[in-house]
Scaffold this active site. Structure first.
Site, PDB file in Angstrom:
ATOM      1  CG  ASP A   1      18.531   1.486  37.000  1.00 58.75           C
ATOM      2  OD1 ASP A   1      17.845   2.345  36.425  1.00 58.75           O
ATOM      3  OD2 ASP A   1      19.367   0.761  36.415  1.00 58.75           O
TER       4      ASP A   1
ATOM      5  CG  HIS B   1      11.278  -3.964  34.168  1.00 59.03           C
ATOM      6  ND1 HIS B   1      11.802  -2.721  34.417  1.00 59.03           N
ATOM      7  CD2 HIS B   1      11.597  -4.261  32.882  1.00 59.03           C
ATOM      8  CE1 HIS B   1      12.407  -2.273  33.329  1.00 59.03           C
ATOM      9  NE2 HIS B   1      12.307  -3.189  32.383  1.00 59.03           N
TER      10      HIS B   1
ATOM     11  CG  ASP C   1      14.313   7.896  32.941  1.00 58.51           C
ATOM     12  OD1 ASP C   1      13.238   8.476  33.197  1.00 58.51           O
ATOM     13  OD2 ASP C   1      14.553   6.732  33.289  1.00 58.51           O
TER      14      ASP C   1
END
Length: 1560
Positions: free
Chosen positions: A577, A580, A699
């Site tokens: 999760d 980045h 999401d």
């Protein structure tokens, strides 16, 4: 007993005995660049799961810079044992200059690894090459499934199709079909079985679970309060203490009973704001205490909260209902921030304090200024100087108000030095205050810009959260729900937290930033993201502070490693999760720990970098197996189809790389122990991150919101049909109308009853199962076609020709029921049969409210009546044609099975088999026809009937033979570039196939051996034409041509010497040039009576007729082209042919088939004698040639007669007699006028130029000759321009004693002297008139005379004081420390003696004994620096006034120096002298330079000079080295693209290297 690690098992496999029928080992070869690093494209390599051990071969060209005392360093456990990220092992590279360098790594386990080459640099410093990364996919095993389609290709019901079987299968990553489920919507864990059943029946084989850990106060699964415990709501009260066991058992059931692997999110970047452990460990987060630059950001955040709580009392709106409300609030907030907070105090220096500080420093105690010069500088300049010296303390640190300052003495020192007229403290203090103002001015502006940016970001956030229709419309503003989300979590002040500084209890919340650099942590300086309010914050999550390593935050590291490893023990895979924003070193360490407990852990992540390079950076370092991509990022059908092709098609239909580039070899054991095994070698070209293509992630907004609800069917089908790993979420399959609230929605999933279908699940069931089946069965090729709103995907098995075709009508727009337009789909030589077709009817886009169960939109899949393809025929053959039904609204899909007709399962193998047999019987002349032949040669040999092939929109190939095709096919095969014009041409017809075998067949009467390969080609091409559809023709053409090319190349190499056959690719490429240049044409021959093979000087200009065969060129090239390669017969034929033509003591410059030879080169006989000497040394029966009898072309009186005149060939001599005649003629002096002198012979030459004069100066033993009007050496450019006044005037007459002729003469004399001394020849020397007396001058006497006079005549000393020791005209010396190019140039050209040219290294190579070793080496170093270019040697010193580096023979200007290419040898960089330079440098550096201690230093230095040549010969379509280049290696259009002597002399050098290498 120590347990074997996976790495140990891999080594054991290769050291074990071979089993009968053992399959070849796969070898993946990674070629490194010469500097030891991978190219940019190859920096990241993805390797397949090691179901069976295989090899990663790291390859490096021998002799390249990175091979010098090199070692491979890697954290891959090359020698066995356990993996550790920071444990590096070494493997020494073989130090061989003649053979390819291979390091074989035995691959037997998954993981992410780094490697690099470390080697000695030019100054012996150790250099680490660029790092490369290789990731090995994990082995994923799951229960197999029964087929989803019947034997008749119809979908089977749930009871019969797609059922879980007992056997396990290995699932490649592309075979993964992942479904995301939100665990809290699944109910208690004992209720999960119904979800497992549903997912399994729908064809999924992995479930992605959102985090199952205990959630924080927000209830979001991604805001984890306790990382080491599972959510209590998953369990009944009485079982919650057994949470780990229950989860593991549930996942076991999912895996064993339902064929479902498990994947979970791992959240490493933040923790829930109410995580209990934060109270004891606030150091785990970023606070003003441990990250002081956050202090003003916290003040700003507090001010926003205070502002929010006082709105009503201030008469400000507490609800944002309009833009006016927003503007009112922001205006008031701006006033509060700017006027009350005064955050500028964190930026600037306190002027009053700074002034008083300087005032307090007594003038007498002011230290001297130690910085840059400051006297007379302005205050602005002084401000800049203070910044640059680093004397402004706290600048940009934001630690506190007015924390930015300068030490008073530093400030006083500056102004005291800058303003020398100021003497008192008050004046100095005032001056410093002025400087402070200048320092502060940009700091105030920085504060202003930061404040305006923060206000703008706050305004935008409020507009979205409280006003925008697509925002959450949060409602009333309060202290608990402030204007914008709080950037900080404020831990309570309790007895538990009292031990911490109050600043440590305010922790920065996590979030994300638009377009941020993912490699920079936005919570650390110099980022001002929190101060500028750039973070889109998650108020329920505290950002974790790992520091640079465990030492910075030991508790957090230990805790999070426990978290990661516990998940790895439980689940089959991780989704990282917020990847980045997770610090890279943190991700690496925690994933390494996880892989220690689960070596086959599957890792995927979603990156939002927007940059493929950055994506690859993360993937390679973290070992991410798949990057999540999303179909709904395609904003229109064209972009969507691009995404499908980019991520969902690994290879196009008819791909060539695997079929063509994989080659069989024998594999030595990687450890040196064990048997040799057969292997298949596949070159690696680099990898892109593997894609996990979701139709929609959990999401993101629903299809109804993004496109249309109907689009779910078409997009879901297209994604399921892609060739990558695929993913979806239950809400997509069940047609949820909108994105659900992951935090606030606590309903349960609706589960379909047995036999019930929801949403698009009926289609998904078939396509998901089919997806995995296609991957497992090898349907590795695909094609994506987009037309209007339609997208079609065709998946095909490359061997069987079976395929599946999906046609989808996308529904990007709501409301349309229009069929649209899609042209009928023609499938040539292919049968198609309908499997299924569906549309979808969604009567309402609303869902009835239900507080307990989550429902999808009401919908019904509409069966489309079977579509029967029609059959037809055209010039391309029979076809099936699919026409879309008249009623086919957006969202609809059709699925067909396709089968290529008359396909031969073994066609690939048939196209390959028998190639070696077909080409092994060919001799080198046959192979010249098969592989090469320039256009002029082919037309000459076929009486103009055949030339090189003309490819439409490309032009003529450079060769008629296979190398011409390979120039185009290499990049096509490498990159599967099926859009190339050649592929288009092949699809349009079979002309190219006919050409290849037809040209060989037609030349079979001249060269009968060609019938064998012609027949081989015809058999294969006939089969292709009769059975292969046009779209596959390029593939099979490539297979045949490349297989033939490899077989022909092998046939060449097998006929060459061990030096060639065992050599590296560069050596073999150069050796192939000997076949390229040696062939049979009709108009050029070594025999006037019949056409026999001869050596071309260069291609394409010197191919036929009189221009093909040159005496000088032949013998410069003979050693490399024929002797180093072992073609001794060709060498002998050329020697005998030219020896037969001896006339006036010379051999021809132009042979012209021995019919009309021209004698105008003084150096040619000496090149021939050098070649005879080399032949005697190299050839197995070399000395016998000396007694070989040769019929003489001309009578003894040297009169010119035609070849068929009775006086021609009237007597014979042996070769040694011809050698003696050459020396005797030169000893007597040569003087004659060329036969047929005048314009008919040479229209450019002046009359005097036809007069040939040569004599020996018996004072020195040197040969002199030539005059100002002719040019008897290789630098033979004759002036041609009437306009420029250069016609008939040579550019480089080199009359006198050219240095290379002196060297060649000396070499011959030394050799003959040795033979004479051993009584191996019947001659002792020559008769000569010396000092008026006719007497015998022995070879040794003549040799010694040259030896004693050479340095005196030719050397130009570095020190002018030494000129007296040599024959020097000091006033015309241009460069010193060199050897003269000529000794004794004619009157008026004395200066040309001293020109630096690349000729003296020739003498050094053939007669090194002439030279003083250290002087020779110094001269070579000058030549290296001044003359050497990328591909050759400059023919003149650039400092010379005559230097002109660029050759253009068409130049017709008034500039005499370049008109009509007069500068041919006055600057352009010629290839062949480079080989002699390298040989000379090798000799003298080993004798007197760095190589004296270690010859490998010399070899590496010289091999570095070959890098440009290596690259050129590999990339140039002519596959040779050019005659010359213009300045600095730039292209010269008048040069031959490939020249015999250019390649030859480099082969000469490489053989010298080989001899040294094998003798050590």
């Amino acid at each position: 007993m120590t347990l074997k690690t996976p790495a140990d098992e891999g080594i054991a496999f290769f050291e074990s005995s071979r089993l009968p029928e053992e399959e070849p080992v796969r070898v993946y070869e990674l070629q490194l660049d010469p500097d030891g690093g991978p190219s940019k494209d190859r920096a990241y390599i993805r390797l397949p799961p090691p179901y069976r051990p295989y090899i990663l071969r790291v390859a490096l060209d021998a002799g390249t810079p990175a091979s010098k005392n090199a070692v491979l360093k890697t954290n891959f456990p090359l020698h066995g044992g356990k993996f550790a990220r920071d444990k590096f092992v070494e493997k020494t590279l073989p130090n061989n200059f003649s053979k390819p360098i291979h390091i074989n790594l035995p691959i037997s386990h998954a993981g992410a690894f780094v490697y690099w080459i470390e080697y000695d640099g030019s100054s012996s410093e150790r250099i680490a090459g660029r790092e490369g990364y290789f990731n090995i996919d994990p082995i994923l095993r799951v229960k197999g499934r029964s087929h989803i389609l019947s034997a008749s290709e119809m979908s089977l019901p749930i009871s019969r199709g797609g059922n879980v079987l007992e056997n396990e299968v290995d699932i490649p990553l592309d075979g993964l079909v992942i479904l995301t489920v939100v665990s809290k919507w699944m109910g208690k864990i004992h209720e999960w079985m119904q979800h497992f059943r549903e997912a399994s029946q729908r064809g999924y084989n992995m479930l992605h679970y959102t985090p199952l850990q205990r959630r924080g106060c927000s209830g979001s699964p991604y805001s984890i309060a306790d990382q080491l415990a599972f959510d209590r709501q998953l369990f009944d009260k009485e079982t919650e203490d057994n949470d780990v066991v229950l989860v593991k058992e549930a996942l076991r059931v999912a895996r064993d009973d339902y064929g479902l692997l498990s994947l979970t999110d791992v959240v490493l970047n933040h923790t829930a704001s109410n995580s209990p452990w934060l109270l004891d460990h606030p150091e785990a987060g970023f606070s003003p205490f441990n990250t002081p630059h956050l202090t003003p950001a916290l003040e700003l955040d507090n001010a926003i909260i205070d502002f929010s709580s006082s709105l009503a009392s201030s008469g400000l709106p507490t609800n944002v209902l309009s833009q006016a409300d927003l503007n009112t609030l922001l205006c008031a907030l701006a006033s509060k921030i700017k006027d009350e907070l005064q955050l500028w105090q964190y930026y600037v220096l306190d002027r009053a304090r700074e002034k008083s500080g300087v005032l307090a420093v007594p003038v007498r105690e002011i230290p001297a200024w130690t910085g840059p010069h400051v006297a007379g500088k302005s205050t602005a300049e002084l401000a800049d100087i203070m910044k640059s010296t680093g004397k402004i303390i706290g600048l940009g640190k934001f630690k506190g108000r007015f924390s930015v300052h300068v030490k008073p003495k530093d400030a006083a020192s500056l102004v005291h030095t800058a303003f020398t007229e100021l003497e008192d403290s008050e004046s100095l203090a005032q001056a410093w205050a002025s400087v402070v103002d200048a320092i502060n001015a940009p700091l105030y502006e920085e504060w202003r810009v930061d404040t305006e940016t923060a206000l703008e970001n706050i305004k935008n956030r409020v507009a979205y959260t409280r006003l925008a229709d697509n925002g959450p419309k949060l409602g009333e503003i309060t202290a608990e729900l402030p204007l914008v989300e709080s950037y900080f979590t404020r831990l309570p002040h309790t007895q538990q937290t009292s031990k911490h500084d109050h600043k440590a209890l305010c922790l920065a919340n996590n979030g994300w930033i638009w377009d941020a650099d993912p490699l920079q942590n936005f919570a650390l300086p110099p980022s001002k993201a929190y101060l500028r309010r750039e973070v889109i914050v998650w108020g329920d999550c505290v950002k974790l502070r790992y520091g640079s390593g465990p030492a910075d935050n030991p508790w957090l590291w230990e805790y999070m490693i426990r978290y990661a490893t516990s998940l790895a023990e439980t689940f089959d895979g991780f989704r990282i999760d917020n990847c980045h924003s997770t610090p890279l070193h943190v991700g690496v360490a925690l994933l390494d720990a996880a892989r220690m407990v689960n070596p086959n852990l599957y890792v995927c992540a979603e990156l939002f970098t927007g940059n493929e390079e950055t994506d690859t950076y993360f993937v390679s370092r973290l070992g991410i197996n798949s990057l999540i991509r999303e179909a709904y990022n395609g904003y229109d059908p064209k972009e969507f189809s691009r995404l499908l092709y980019r991520f969902g098609v690994s290879k196009p239909i008819g791909s060539m790389d695997t079929a063509c580039l994989t080659s069989p070899e024998e594999l030595p054991p990687p450890t040196g122990k064990g048997p040799i095994r057969p292997c298949l070698v596949t070159p690696l070209e680099g990898s892109s991150p593997h894609a996990l293509l979701f139709d929609l992630t959990h999401d993101n907004e629903s299809p109804l919101y993004k496109r249309s609800a109907e689009d779910a069917l078409s997009t879901g089908a297209l994604v399921a049909f892609s060739g990558s790993a695929i993913g979806s979420n239950k809400g997509f399959d069940d047609l949820y109308p909108k994105l659900l609230d992951l935090v606030g929605d606590n309903r349960r999933y609706e589960v379909a009853k047995e036999g019930e279908e929801k949403g698009i699940s009926r289609v998904k069931r078939v396509l998901n199962h089919l997806h995995t089946e296609m991957v497992l069965d090898g349907f590795s090729e695909g094609h994506v076609h987009q037309e209007n709103d339609y997208i079609a995907i065709h998946r095909v098995h490359p061997q069987t020709g079976k395929g599946y075709l999906l046609i989808a009508h996308t529904a990007f727009s709501k409301g349309s029921k229009d069929r649209g337009w899609f042209n009928p789909t023609k499938l040539f030589r292919t049968k198609a049969r309908f499997i299924l077709g569906f549309g979808i009817d969604i009567p309402s886009y609303e869902v009835d409210a239900d507080n307990r169960i989550i429902h999808g939109l009401p919908s019904q899949l509409i069966d489309i009546a079977p579509v029967t393809p029609t059959e037809g025929s055209s010039e391309d053959g029979p076809f099936s044609e699919i026409t879309i039904p008249e009623v086919f609204p957006p969202g609809s899909i059709l699925l067909f099975v396709t089968q290529l007709q008359d396909v031969e399962m073994q066609l690939d193998e048939f196209c390959r088999q028998g190639a070696d047999e077909a080409f092994r019987t060919l001799d080198l002349v046959d192979l010249n026809v098969v592989l090469y032949r320039a256009d002029g040669e082919e037309r000459d040999a076929t009486s103009g009937k055949i030339g090189t092939y003309d490819v439409p929109d490309h032009g003529h190939l450079v060769y008629a033979g296979l190398e011409g095709w390979m120039a185009l096919l290499r990049p096509i095969m490498r990159y599967n570039d099926l859009g190339h014009v050649l592929c288009d041409h092949l699809r349009r017809g079979s002309w190219a196939l006919d050409y290849i075998y037809d040209r060989l067949m037609k030349q079979g009467h001249t060269l009968p051996n060609l019938i064998h390969p012609a027949t081989w080609f015809k058999e294969r091409f006939d089969r292709i034409k009769s059975t292969v559809p046009s779209f596959l023709r390029p593939k099979y053409f490539a297979i045949v041509v490349y297989e033939a090319y490899k077989a022909a190349r092998r046939s060449v190499i097998e006929q060459h010497t061990e030096f060639i056959s065992s050599g590296h690719t560069f050596t073999q490429d150069l050796a192939l040039c000997s076949v390229q240049m040696y062939g049979l044409v009709q108009t050029a021959s070594l025999d006037p009576a019949e056409a026999v093979p001869s050596l071309a000087a260069g291609l394409p200009h010197f191919t036929i007729g009189w221009a093909r065969c040159w005496g000088r060129d032949v013998f410069i090239a003979l050693r490399g082209m024929f002797l180093t390669t072992g073609n001794f017969l060709a060498a002998k034929r050329h020697i005998l042919a030219f020896a037969s033509t001896l006339k006036n003591g010379l051999i021809p410059n132009l042979l012209d088939s021995v019919r009309n030879p021209r004698y105008n080169s003084r150096d040619s006989p000496w090149w021939m004698l050098q070649s005879i000497q080399d032949y005697v040394q190299f050839a197995p029966d070399g000395p016998r040639i000396l007694s070989e009898s040769v019929k003489r072309r001309f009578p003894k009186d040297d009169i010119f007669v035609s070849w068929d005149d009775p006086r021609s060939y009237g007597y014979s001599n042996t070769i040694i007699e011809i050698i003696q005649e050459i020396l005797q003629r030169h000893a007597d002096g040569i003087s004659f006028r060329e036969h047929n002198a005048g314009p008919n012979l040479d229209m450019q030459m002046n009359n005097e130029g036809f007069d040939i004069e040569v004599h020996v100066d018996w004072r020195t033993g040197l040969l002199f000759g030539g005059n100002r009007y002719n040019c008897g050496t290789w630098m033979d450019k004759m002036g041609e321009s009437v306009k420029a006044g250069t016609k008939g005037i040579p550019a480089t007459p080199r009359d006198g004693a050219p240095v290379e002729i002196t060297g060649l003469l000396k070499s011959t004399l030394r050799w003959l002297s040795e033979l004479s001394a051993k009584r191996k020849i019947p001659f002792e020397g020559v008769q000569a008139t010396v000092d008026g007396q006719r007497r015998l001058v022995t070879y040794k006497e003549w040799n010694d005379l040259i030896q004693s006079s050479f340095e005196h005549c030719y050397y130009v000393p570095s020190d002018p004081a030494e000129d007296v020791e040599f024959i020097i005209s000091s006033n015309i010396v241009n460069r010193r420390g060199i050897y003269k190019d000529v000794f004794g140039s004619g009157p008026g050209r004395e200066w040309s003696d001293y020109q630096l040219r690349p000729n003296f290294p020739i003498a050094m190579a053939v007669a090194p004994e002439l030279f003083h070793a250290s002087r020779a080496l110094d001269a070579l170093k000058i030549a290296d620096k001044v003359l050497r270019g990328p591909l050759g040697m400059k023919t003149l010193d650039p400092s010379d006034l005559q230097y002109r580096g660029d050759y253009d023979n068409s130049n017709d200007s008034n500039d005499g120096s370049v008109a009509k290419g007069l500068n041919y040898h006055n600057g352009p960089e010629w290839g062949w002298p480079l080989g002699y330079f390298l040989r000379a440098y090798l000799h003298f550096d080993i004798q007197a330079g760095a190589g004296r201690q270690n010859p490998t230093d010399t070899l590496h230095h010289l091999h570095a000079m070959l890098l440009g040549l290596r690259k050129h010969i590999q990339n140039d379509p002519w596959r040779g080295l050019p005659e010359l280049t213009n300045g600095n290696g730039s292209y010269c259009h008048d040069s031959c693209a490939t020249q015999a002597w250019s390649s030859s002399t480099i082969l000469d050098f490489l053989q010298d290297v080989h001899n040294i290498s094998t003798s050590v």
